[in-house]
Design a protein around this motif. Sequence first.
Motif, PDB file in Angstrom:
ATOM      1  N   ASP A 547       9.548  15.529   0.039  1.00 51.82           N
ATOM      2  CA  ASP A 547      10.253  16.465  -0.842  1.00 51.82           C
ATOM      3  C   ASP A 547      10.202  16.017  -2.302  1.00 51.82           C
ATOM      4  OD1 ASP A 547      10.944  18.046   1.324  1.00 51.82           O
ATOM      5  OD2 ASP A 547      12.789  16.906   1.712  1.00 51.82           O
ATOM      6  N   ASN A 548       9.729  14.789  -2.512  1.00 55.04           N
ATOM      7  CA  ASN A 548       9.652  14.250  -3.875  1.00 55.04           C
ATOM      8  C   ASN A 548       8.317  13.530  -4.035  1.00 55.04           C
ATOM      9  OD1 ASN A 548      10.060  13.204  -6.422  1.00 55.04           O
ATOM     10  ND2 ASN A 548      11.517  11.617  -5.752  1.00 55.04           N
ATOM     11  N   GLU A 549       7.267  14.298  -4.332  1.00 61.00           N
ATOM     12  CA  GLU A 549       5.926  13.727  -4.381  1.00 61.00           C
ATOM     13  C   GLU A 549       5.727  12.783  -5.542  1.00 61.00           C
ATOM     14  OE1 GLU A 549       2.714  16.354  -3.928  1.00 61.00           O
ATOM     15  OE2 GLU A 549       3.416  17.178  -2.029  1.00 61.00           O
ATOM     16  N   ALA A 550       6.618  12.832  -6.535  1.00 62.61           N
ATOM     17  CA  ALA A 550       6.502  11.922  -7.679  1.00 62.61           C
ATOM     18  C   ALA A 550       7.233  10.600  -7.415  1.00 62.61           C
ATOM     19  CB  ALA A 550       7.066  12.581  -8.937  1.00 62.61           C
ATOM     20  N   GLY A 551       7.847  10.473  -6.260  1.00 68.73           N
ATOM     21  CA  GLY A 551       8.617   9.272  -5.948  1.00 68.73           C
ATOM     22  C   GLY A 551       7.760   8.165  -5.345  1.00 68.73           C
ATOM     23  N   GLU A 552       8.389   7.326  -4.523  1.00 69.47           N
ATOM     24  CA  GLU A 552       7.711   6.172  -3.938  1.00 69.47           C
ATOM     25  C   GLU A 552       6.549   6.622  -3.050  1.00 69.47           C
ATOM     26  OE1 GLU A 552       8.625   2.449  -0.854  1.00 69.47           O
ATOM     27  OE2 GLU A 552      10.220   3.893  -1.366  1.00 69.47           O
ATOM     28  N   THR A 553       5.468   5.869  -3.113  1.00 63.43           N
ATOM     29  CA  THR A 553       4.307   6.156  -2.254  1.00 63.43           C
ATOM     30  C   THR A 553       4.035   4.965  -1.349  1.00 63.43           C
ATOM     31  OG1 THR A 553       2.688   5.282  -3.822  1.00 63.43           O
ATOM     32  CG2 THR A 553       3.263   7.624  -4.016  1.00 63.43           C
ATOM     33  N   ALA A 554       3.267   5.219  -0.323  1.00 58.16           N
ATOM     34  CA  ALA A 554       2.837   4.153   0.589  1.00 58.16           C
ATOM     35  C   ALA A 554       1.453   4.524   1.106  1.00 58.16           C
ATOM     36  CB  ALA A 554       3.816   4.011   1.750  1.00 58.16           C
ATOM     37  N   VAL A 555       0.745   3.525   1.578  1.00 54.07           N
ATOM     38  CA  VAL A 555      -0.581   3.768   2.151  1.00 54.07           C
ATOM     39  C   VAL A 555      -0.420   3.990   3.651  1.00 54.07           C
ATOM     40  CG1 VAL A 555      -2.861   2.811   2.619  1.00 54.07           C
ATOM     41  CG2 VAL A 555      -1.788   2.438   0.395  1.00 54.07           C
ATOM     42  N   LEU A 556      -0.886   5.147   4.109  1.00 51.07           N
ATOM     43  CA  LEU A 556      -0.897   5.446   5.535  1.00 51.07           C
ATOM     44  C   LEU A 556      -2.276   5.068   6.078  1.00 51.07           C
ATOM     45  CD1 LEU A 556       0.044   6.691   8.196  1.00 51.07           C
ATOM     46  CD2 LEU A 556      -0.566   8.942   7.285  1.00 51.07           C
ATOM     47  N   GLY A 557      -2.297   4.143   7.021  1.00 53.17           N
ATOM     48  CA  GLY A 557      -3.545   3.728   7.649  1.00 53.17           C
ATOM     49  C   GLY A 557      -3.660   4.301   9.044  1.00 53.17           C
ATOM     50  N   VAL A 558      -4.829   4.818   9.378  1.00 60.01           N
ATOM     51  CA  VAL A 558      -5.101   5.346  10.717  1.00 60.01           C
ATOM     52  C   VAL A 558      -6.305   4.594  11.271  1.00 60.01           C
ATOM     53  CG1 VAL A 558      -5.646   7.361  12.121  1.00 60.01           C
ATOM     54  CG2 VAL A 558      -4.236   7.619  10.063  1.00 60.01           C
ATOM     55  N   LYS A 559      -6.100   3.879  12.361  1.00 57.40           N
ATOM     56  CA  LYS A 559      -7.197   3.160  13.009  1.00 57.40           C
ATOM     57  C   LYS A 559      -7.728   3.998  14.170  1.00 57.40           C
ATOM     58  CE  LYS A 559      -5.793  -1.586  11.914  1.00 57.40           C
ATOM     59  NZ  LYS A 559      -5.405  -2.898  12.472  1.00 57.40           N
ATOM     60  N   VAL A 560      -9.019   4.251  14.146  1.00 58.89           N
ATOM     61  CA  VAL A 560      -9.680   4.997  15.206  1.00 58.89           C
ATOM     62  C   VAL A 560     -10.658   4.042  15.894  1.00 58.89           C
ATOM     63  CG1 VAL A 560     -11.088   7.002  15.785  1.00 58.89           C
ATOM     64  CG2 VAL A 560      -9.462   7.134  13.880  1.00 58.89           C
ATOM     65  N   LYS A 561     -10.346   3.686  17.133  1.00 52.93           N
ATOM     66  CA  LYS A 561     -11.143   2.675  17.837  1.00 52.93           C
ATOM     67  C   LYS A 561     -11.876   3.282  19.030  1.00 52.93           C
ATOM     68  CE  LYS A 561      -7.663  -0.937  17.009  1.00 52.93           C
ATOM     69  NZ  LYS A 561      -6.742  -1.879  17.716  1.00 52.93           N
ATOM     70  N   LYS A 562     -13.112   2.872  19.169  1.00 49.69           N
ATOM     71  CA  LYS A 562     -13.836   3.099  20.410  1.00 49.69           C
ATOM     72  C   LYS A 562     -13.843   1.769  21.137  1.00 49.69           C
ATOM     73  CE  LYS A 562     -18.326   4.320  22.419  1.00 49.69           C
ATOM     74  NZ  LYS A 562     -19.737   4.684  22.152  1.00 49.69           N
ATOM     75  N   SER A 563     -13.189   1.704  22.299  1.00 53.73           N
ATOM     76  CA  SER A 563     -12.972   0.432  22.983  1.00 53.73           C
ATOM     77  C   SER A 563     -13.446   0.507  24.426  1.00 53.73           C
ATOM     78  CB  SER A 563     -11.485   0.053  22.963  1.00 53.73           C
ATOM     79  OG  SER A 563     -10.973   0.020  21.655  1.00 53.73           O
ATOM     80  N   ARG A 564     -13.563  -0.652  25.019  1.00 55.14           N
ATOM     81  CA  ARG A 564     -13.781  -0.739  26.457  1.00 55.14           C
ATOM     82  C   ARG A 564     -13.058  -1.983  26.960  1.00 55.14           C
ATOM     83  NH1 ARG A 564     -20.147  -2.327  27.455  1.00 55.14           N
ATOM     84  NH2 ARG A 564     -20.124  -4.376  26.458  1.00 55.14           N
ATOM     85  N   GLU A 565     -12.616  -1.927  28.213  1.00 54.57           N
ATOM     86  CA  GLU A 565     -11.765  -2.995  28.738  1.00 54.57           C
ATOM     87  C   GLU A 565     -12.086  -3.242  30.203  1.00 54.57           C
ATOM     88  OE1 GLU A 565      -6.971  -4.096  28.867  1.00 54.57           O
ATOM     89  OE2 GLU A 565      -7.652  -2.137  28.186  1.00 54.57           O
ATOM     90  N   LYS A 566     -11.924  -4.494  30.628  1.00 53.91           N
ATOM     91  CA  LYS A 566     -12.091  -4.832  32.039  1.00 53.91           C
ATOM     92  C   LYS A 566     -11.428  -6.179  32.306  1.00 53.91           C
ATOM     93  CE  LYS A 566     -16.350  -7.545  31.985  1.00 53.91           C
ATOM     94  NZ  LYS A 566     -17.574  -7.856  32.739  1.00 53.91           N
TER      95      LYS A 566
END
Length: 615
Positions: A547-566
Amino acid sequence: MSRSIVVREYDIPSQFAGLVIGRGGSGIRELEEIDGVFRVILNTNFSSVVHKLEVLAISESICETVHSAVKRRFAHRSVNKYYHIDKKDIGHVFGTKGGFLSELKKMPGIHRIFIDTKTSPDVCIMTVVGGSEEECEAVMIRARKKIASSVNSITEVYRTIIDVEDRSLDEIHLRLFGIDECVIPEEESNNLFLISKFRESPLSLSIPEMDLESHPGTAKSGSIKFMEFNADALSKAFQEALGNHKGSYSAEQLDFHLSLGKVIFSGGEMKCLQRRKLIADTGQNYLKENGFRIFFVPDLNLNYIGRLEKQLSLLNFENVNKGCPEKYTIVHLTSLIGNDSKNYNVILAVDEDLQSYTDASQDPRLSNEKKEVVKSIINAKTIGEVLGLTEASPRKLKQNYYRLTLFVHPDRNLHPGATEAYKKLNDAFDQFKSSQFDCAPAMEVSMPSDEKEEVPPKVVRVNTNMPRLCVVTTMSDKELDFKGSLVRYEEDQDQPTKVVRDALDSCWDDRDLEGKISFEDHNIQVGNIKQVLEMHQWIKEIPVNEDNEAGETAVLGVKVKKSREKRYYDSYWKECAEIGLKLEREPGSEITGERLANEMLLLKKWAERLLLSPM
């Protein structure tokens, strides 16, 4: 003159039938080749516990010879010990995805371990089959230590929140689990259900309005509480978790992130559950009475990767490492010294065949792109040049800073000068925040020589513990659910950890077929393995308060992983996609329950935006 035939029967424990029969019946044929033997039969229909070995031979002594040959096959494997474990503690013995139980089964001299969870309502019976009483006892000693450390070291707060606003929808209808959303382990593939729909109950109109939120302190520590979704209840849950561990961590050691996945109902029968009973203080018991347990699956089908990356681009996220995605291997292992054991979570830089890189240039930590970023920061004269603000708006200060940390952090970059560049980057960021003057001179650092180790260390990081302080999971009839996890993160610097690091760096390629490594007085057993084949990091600087785009900001990180497990000894890899969201917190930020609740609500909102695009 005909020869007489002697027939003798011998009891064989059922768990050793395979050792007698052999591959394709080769074990039986080998016994029948002994001089004087006519026929050897293993009767497996006698009972489920004991089988009968029938030997037909020319004399009793020949029969005894056959029996001795059989006993030699499972020598040191014939002791059965029985132990009682409280049902409330049995989860610690199984471990995550059965990982700890798998480790117990691999202890020296142990053939099999059975856990009976149904005979008694209060205790489970663990049967250990081993070579000696001492070897069986070592299993129980280790299990007791795991239970003690799990119970005493951490008090977790669990909340499952119903993410459906209309509280008059009291009926929770289930459907059979499909394969569209998640990848499920084979051992968990039976009797699985998802929420199909929340519907209004015919009785709901006659039910007086209730405060359905769980009351604090009524459930046992570490048990799940179900509740309605509201910011105040969320804030209280996080504050409770922080209060449980006050003084045992610093803000820098805390990590909060949101995972995309789905809540699965396991066991029971497809039926309708009542929402009001689930979120009452006895909700956990209500779930058990209906034969269900729930768990969150973060392993998504691979088709989510393309879909989400398309949406990230449309939302103007930046793919930081598009040209060189991160690759690494996570190994869960146990180090044994005598009867003492310690579990480790280790990040390794090895290739897809789990072997050391044959050429240092194959190591993602030594990519040319990372080398150029180091040089650029080292050679920068002003803090603006360090932060890349000469052509970018200061509005993206945090986004630029975070992007650069991903390239020069010493864990991710082994080029000479990476540590110096990382220090210079942090200094420039601190200066700019306090002065907003991008022409200020940058910290002076010198570029080290290009000399570096021919073979970089395989171990990236060793962790002995990443305890979860609080886990909040949403439960809905939507496409996906979300899990917010507050964990305490730190690298263990003690001497055993150093030994494990040295062992993996020097002896990883010498492990045996069962994943065992011997180094000095340590016996190391590799358990589960996860390989991140590609990890793309997407970032965007966003307003904390929309609601206040001129206020505090932060970095939003999105991790997209292609993984395999066993599990180490399995031949089959389970491939999946993993999606995680995190707000990058500035160093020194105060951590409160209210702040964490706001973080989760903001991350949840962005996660829902990522799922807007059609499949």
